[in-house]
Write an enzyme that holds these catalytic residues in place. Sequence first.
Site, PDB file in Angstrom:
ATOM      1  N   GLY A  35       7.089   8.046   6.977  1.00  0.00           N
ATOM      2  CA  GLY A  35       7.272   9.102   5.986  1.00  0.00           C
ATOM      3  C   GLY A  35       8.748   9.224   5.678  1.00  0.00           C
TER       4      GLY A  35
ATOM      5  N   CYS B  37       6.997   4.221  12.717  1.00  0.00           N
ATOM      6  CA  CYS B  37       8.217   4.760  12.117  1.00  0.00           C
ATOM      7  C   CYS B  37       8.294   6.281  12.291  1.00  0.00           C
ATOM      8  CB  CYS B  37       8.312   4.345  10.652  1.00  0.00           C
ATOM      9  SG  CYS B  37       9.953   4.619   9.980  1.00  0.00           S
ATOM     10  N   TYR B  38       8.146   7.046  11.224  1.00  0.00           N
ATOM     11  CA  TYR B  38       8.157   8.509  11.372  1.00  0.00           C
ATOM     12  C   TYR B  38       7.105   8.936  12.395  1.00  0.00           C
ATOM     13  CZ  TYR B  38       7.858  13.485  10.268  1.00  0.00           C
ATOM     14  OH  TYR B  38       7.848  14.847  10.351  1.00  0.00           O
TER      15      TYR B  38
ATOM     16  N   HIS C 290       7.924  -1.473  11.063  1.00  0.00           N
ATOM     17  CA  HIS C 290       6.756  -1.395  10.183  1.00  0.00           C
ATOM     18  C   HIS C 290       5.870  -2.642  10.307  1.00  0.00           C
ATOM     19  CE1 HIS C 290       7.766   2.219   7.867  1.00  0.00           C
ATOM     20  NE2 HIS C 290       9.007   1.885   8.124  1.00  0.00           N
TER      21      HIS C 290
ATOM     22  N   GLU D 166       3.063  -3.022   9.090  1.00  0.00           N
ATOM     23  CA  GLU D 166       2.218  -3.182   7.907  1.00  0.00           C
ATOM     24  C   GLU D 166       2.888  -3.989   6.795  1.00  0.00           C
ATOM     25  OE1 GLU D 166       3.880  -0.541   8.750  1.00  0.00           O
ATOM     26  OE2 GLU D 166       4.417   0.763   7.085  1.00  0.00           O
TER      27      GLU D 166
ATOM     28  N   GLY E 123     -15.798  -2.720 -19.807  1.00  0.00           N
ATOM     29  CA  GLY E 123     -15.320  -4.097 -19.875  1.00  0.00           C
ATOM     30  C   GLY E 123     -14.413  -4.398 -18.684  1.00  0.00           C
TER      31      GLY E 123
ATOM     32  N   VAL F 193     -13.077  -4.154 -14.506  1.00  0.00           N
ATOM     33  CA  VAL F 193     -13.673  -4.547 -13.223  1.00  0.00           C
ATOM     34  C   VAL F 193     -14.461  -3.401 -12.576  1.00  0.00           C
ATOM     35  CG1 VAL F 193     -13.161  -5.500 -10.939  1.00  0.00           C
ATOM     36  CG2 VAL F 193     -11.562  -5.849 -12.797  1.00  0.00           C
ATOM     37  N   ASP F 194     -13.868  -2.215 -12.574  1.00  0.00           N
ATOM     38  CA  ASP F 194     -14.437  -1.137 -11.765  1.00  0.00           C
ATOM     39  C   ASP F 194     -15.822  -0.715 -12.246  1.00  0.00           C
ATOM     40  OD1 ASP F 194     -11.930  -1.408 -10.783  1.00  0.00           O
ATOM     41  OD2 ASP F 194     -11.149   0.447 -11.658  1.00  0.00           O
ATOM     42  N   SER F 195     -15.951  -0.465 -13.540  1.00  0.00           N
ATOM     43  CA  SER F 195     -17.265  -0.042 -14.020  1.00  0.00           C
ATOM     44  C   SER F 195     -18.269  -1.189 -13.896  1.00  0.00           C
ATOM     45  CB  SER F 195     -17.192   0.471 -15.460  1.00  0.00           C
ATOM     46  OG  SER F 195     -16.733  -0.523 -16.339  1.00  0.00           O
ATOM     47  N   ALA F 196     -17.789  -2.423 -14.039  1.00  0.00           N
ATOM     48  CA  ALA F 196     -18.693  -3.573 -13.927  1.00  0.00           C
ATOM     49  C   ALA F 196     -19.250  -3.683 -12.512  1.00  0.00           C
ATOM     50  CB  ALA F 196     -17.947  -4.856 -14.305  1.00  0.00           C
TER      51      ALA F 196
ATOM     52  N   LYS G  64      -8.767  -1.715  -4.787  1.00  0.00           N
ATOM     53  CA  LYS G  64      -9.049  -2.683  -5.862  1.00  0.00           C
ATOM     54  C   LYS G  64      -9.436  -4.078  -5.333  1.00  0.00           C
ATOM     55  CE  LYS G  64      -8.590  -3.099 -10.453  1.00  0.00           C
ATOM     56  NZ  LYS G  64      -8.937  -2.042 -11.411  1.00  0.00           N
TER      57      LYS G  64
END
Length: 517
Positions: free
Chosen positions: A61, A88-89, A175, A177, A230, A232-235, A373
């Site tokens: 943070g 870290c924090y 870190h 990550e 059209g 990605v997400d709704s598809a 995503k």
Amino acid sequence: MGAVNSVARPTVLVVDFGAQYAQLIARRVREASVYSEIVSHRISVDEVQRRAPAAIILSGGPKSVHVDGAPLLDPRIYELGIPMLGICYGCQLIAQQLGGVVARGSTGEYGRTVLSRDGESNLLSEFPDVFDVWMSHFDAVSAAPSGFRVTARTPEAPVAAMEDGKRKIWAVQFHPEVVHTSNGQRLLERFLVDLAGIEPKWTTASVRDSQVAAIKSQIGTQRAICGLSGGVDSAVAAALVHRAIGANLTCVYVDTGLMRKNESDQVVETFKRNLGIELLHVDAADEFFDKLAGVTEPEQKRKVIGETFVRIFERHTGGITDATFLVQGTLYPDVIESGGRDGASTIKSHHNVGGLPDDMTLQLCEPLRDLFKDEVRALGSALGLPDEIVWRQPFPGPGLGVRIIGEVTRDKVRILQDADAIVREEIRAAGLERDIWQAFAVLADIRSVGVMGDERTYARPIIIRAVTSDDAMTADWARLPHELLARMSTRIVNEVDGVNRVAYDITSKPPGTIEWE
Ligand code: XMP
């Protein structure tokens, strides 16, 4: 609001102490095939107990533990015996709250540094004695709390890692990550799998199967509708819900006339023919162009497109009177950004389809609410969606309308579609599709003089915009090879009527935005 939610699975809670650290950690945990969720540092001990996580990670943070208002953790959480990793924090906070000392930094340590291990460590036992880590801190732990063993140091951090095996608390100042920490992912896996004992079972197939089961129990034999954009997400949301409820799903695709070249055909082809999903294809281009006539101001344009969309969507879904659910492709980052899991869906539902009416009686089904995503893309592939849909770049709701400066007309859309198709084709041919966040063409509202075949031309310029980004919050202009830019330029001027000049946008975000309007 019956959102499809988590079925029981081992969950890691990533406690958010600010900035973007928590999101990246949550993604890395999932890359280790362990499900993770982000929670506020204000989470109470009761809530933690209720959720019974398999492990807890305290994120980094931006604050110092010494400042007023520094975010804290309910100290009773340390006593629950749930395996915990502080980063870290998070590491400094553990030291501070459990009786160690955090010294105010004088210089801090930023970027790559060399970590030296120091004695026995459960967390680091498989690591070399010395390895590169990524640091970003000003303060540093100078004395570990009692019961803790110091297990590593760096030139500026005498306690770069510490652990208390009895309390099952591990902490690192660096870190793990970020990709610059060598073996960072391995360290997270060591914590999750070996120390916390979590079985890594969060895979695309398990996500698909558990979500299909959850949707079945949420929707049952009722009917659902889904607006396809059209994108990605709704598809993926539609394909998932179709897998669960079959013919009880009807998709509605409002063709605004502002889509990319051949996009509408592709949506119809994929959903109707390949997946056999009932699809209402509404060709509304005329109505959009009528409404957009004379509109030049960007916000006004967005408003007109949004309102027209909602009206048409309502008119057509109004016919499906027996539907009880509306499927939406809301993703986890939207849920996080809108401030938590509850209430977030309302905000996003408005945003997603351009503003749903407040008196909407449909319940929401949001089967992607828990996913990032990249997980949505993997899920799309696992559901049999073609790469052209799964790997499609983000595309704004108002479509090409916000990439045509000035008034939007059919002619201009045609010019832009052709130029845009060339930009994307060339990016794909160069093998850069997955490295570039978005690459597209913009049509400017000016003309300039040129010469073609001894003839003077007076036509419009196309601006190519290509950016790299992780999340669209910030972006950099892509350093595309000059030969690639040259090919795009030559092809656009030669192949697209009405264009005689090509420019490349070299503005990052900030100060520019990705879209031009
Ligand atoms: P900007 O232009 O703000 O865009 O840097 C950030 C990202 O959001 C996309 N974008 C939109 N997406 N509806 C959407 O669903 C919209 O109205 C919209 N406007 C911009 C843009 O393409 C980029 O990925």
